[in-house]
Design a protein around this motif. Structure first.
Motif, mmCIF file in Angstrom:
data_model
loop_
_atom_site.group_PDB
_atom_site.id
_atom_site.type_symbol
_atom_site.label_atom_id
_atom_site.label_comp_id
_atom_site.label_asym_id
_atom_site.label_seq_id
_atom_site.Cartn_x
_atom_site.Cartn_y
_atom_site.Cartn_z
ATOM 1 N N HIS A 259 0.823 -1.209 0.000
ATOM 2 C CA HIS A 259 0.000 0.000 0.000
ATOM 3 C C HIS A 259 0.860 1.263 0.000
ATOM 4 N N GLU B 156 4.240 6.278 8.226
ATOM 5 C CA GLU B 156 3.701 5.159 9.009
ATOM 6 C C GLU B 156 4.801 4.596 9.905
ATOM 7 N N HIS C 164 4.838 0.363 0.390
ATOM 8 C CA HIS C 164 5.523 -0.656 1.180
ATOM 9 C C HIS C 164 4.565 -1.825 1.368
HETATM 10 FE FE LIG Z 1 1.689 -0.106 6.254
#
Ligand SMILES: [Fe+2]
Length: 393
Positions: free
Chosen positions: A300, A307, A336
């Motif tokens: 995603h 994140e 990632h």
């Molecule tokens: Fe993630």
């Protein structure tokens, strides 16, 4: 916390005379976080809470940023942060932006000779190791492994540890920290589909009321400085309070995971939110039960979020070789996903024991000097499929 709590003694009517048994009156303080429109509590002090004796000076605690603009996926060995005796000195900023600071801390000794107040930010302390007691002017909270301690800005507190082996992940937030709005009704009550409910929230108890005069040092964090302010009266002199604004505890072990037939996205793990970030809890749970389900997450691109994942315990489904105490950063701008082989290996698996805390920020994070020292310099290549792909780089 958006539900009402009352502790100690309070007068029947707010803003009215509240007499002490031996003469004189108690002093009222409105304690809010967003002017006069956010959540607030009314506290009743034995003495006026305004009695500053001396301002002894300040030290600069501004994070030392090494990487201002980052596009590299990074892995930080969090347990390499050295234990330090003093709690405030142990707080090591790793990633920061104008909204939040992500801090690792391994304090060894209780805060005996001072109190602490963060004047700018709410704090969430996630307890990875250690147990003890959070002492505040709102009463005390016991804590242990797995607890989130949510401390509104302005709360005066101390930490007592039962032993010297303590590890915290701390998030400082310039915006107030709430539980997700979609899990609350118009009145603030947590709804039936919420992964936790009011019974899981531990409110302060054991109100300490010290009627003491002298010199009381409060270290106050304000605009990246730590001020030494000496007060003439003990800051824990509250006889009672009520309202909606106070520190509370919630254990990650009380988070009830939401699962489905196919892979559920990260918002099902959401535990806290602000206007600038979310905090999620990844807890042991049954995997997706569609016969063809792929339990590992899909690749995603959170193009608008940085994140951060903090690995607490268990084997992580997308990256089985990860050590506990590790932080990873997957920055906005690049996709990632699971490391090579993890997607295939997850097929047919029934459950996961993973335990992790995720912090997603809506503005990019900067990497501090201390944070950069914890990185391995090669994590960003860990998605390559075979060693030969790495040759020639
Ligand atoms: Fe993630």
């Amino acid at each position: 916390m958006p539900f009402y709590h009352k502790l100690g003694k309070i007068p029947p009517k707010r803003h009215t005379v509240f007499k002490k048994p031996d003469g004189g009156i108690y002093y009222e303080q409105l304690f809010g976080t967003e002017g006069f429109s956010g959540m607030a509590s009314l506290l009743y002090h034995t003495h006026r809470p305004t009695q500053v004796r001396e301002i002894k000076g300040s030290i600069d605690v501004k994070p030392d940023v090494s990487v201002d603009v980052n596009i590299e996926s990074l892995l930080f060995d969090g347990f390499k942060v050295n234990p330090v005796a003093d709690y405030l000195e142990s707080r090591t900023p790793i990633m920061v932006n104008d909204d939040i600071q992500i801090i690792l801390s391994a304090p060894q000794e209780s805060t005996d000779d001072y109190f602490y107040k963060n004047a700018d930010s709410d704090e969430v302390i996630f307890v990875h190791k250690g147990e003890g007691k959070l002492r505040t002017q709102f009463g005390n909270l016991d804590f242990k492994y797995g607890d989130y301690l949510v401390i509104p800005r302005g709360t005066i507190y101390k930490l007592d540890f039962d032993n010297t082996d303590n590890r915290f992940l701390i998030v400082e937030s310039r915006q107030p920290i709430y539980t997700p709005k979609r899990y609350r009704n118009d009145f603030g009550q947590l709804l039936e589909h919420s992964p936790f409910c009011e019974r899981d929230i531990r409110q302060p108890y054991e109100l300490e009321t010290h009627d003491e005069a002298g010199e009381f040092l409060i270290k106050i964090k304000k605009q990246d400085k730590l001020f030494d302010m000496v007060y003439a009266k003990h800051p824990f002199d509250v006889v009672g309070y009520d309202g909606y604004n106070y520190p509370y505890a919630f254990s990650i072990h009380d988070f009830e995971p939401i699962t489905g037939r196919i892979h559920q996205p990260p918002p099902v793990h959401q535990t806290f939110e602000t206007s600038a970030m979310v905090i999620c809890s990844f807890c042991p749970r049954l995997y997706d039960y569609h016969p063809q389900a792929i339990p590992a997450p899909y690749n995603h691109s959170n193009i608008d979020s940085d994140e951060v994942l903090y690995y607490v315990d268990g084997e992580f489904m997308s990256r089985p070789d990860i050590e506990i105490g590790t932080l990873t950063l997957h920055p906005a701008g690049i996709p990632h996903g699971p490391q090579p082989g993890a997607t295939e290996a997850s097929i047919g698996k029934k459950e996961t024991k993973e335990l992790a805390v995720m912090v997603d920020t809506f503005r990019p994070l900067r990497i501090t000097k201390q944070g950069l020292k914890l990185t391995d310099g090669k994590y960003y290549k860990s998605w390559l499929e075979k060693k030969s792909d790495n040759e020639g780089f």
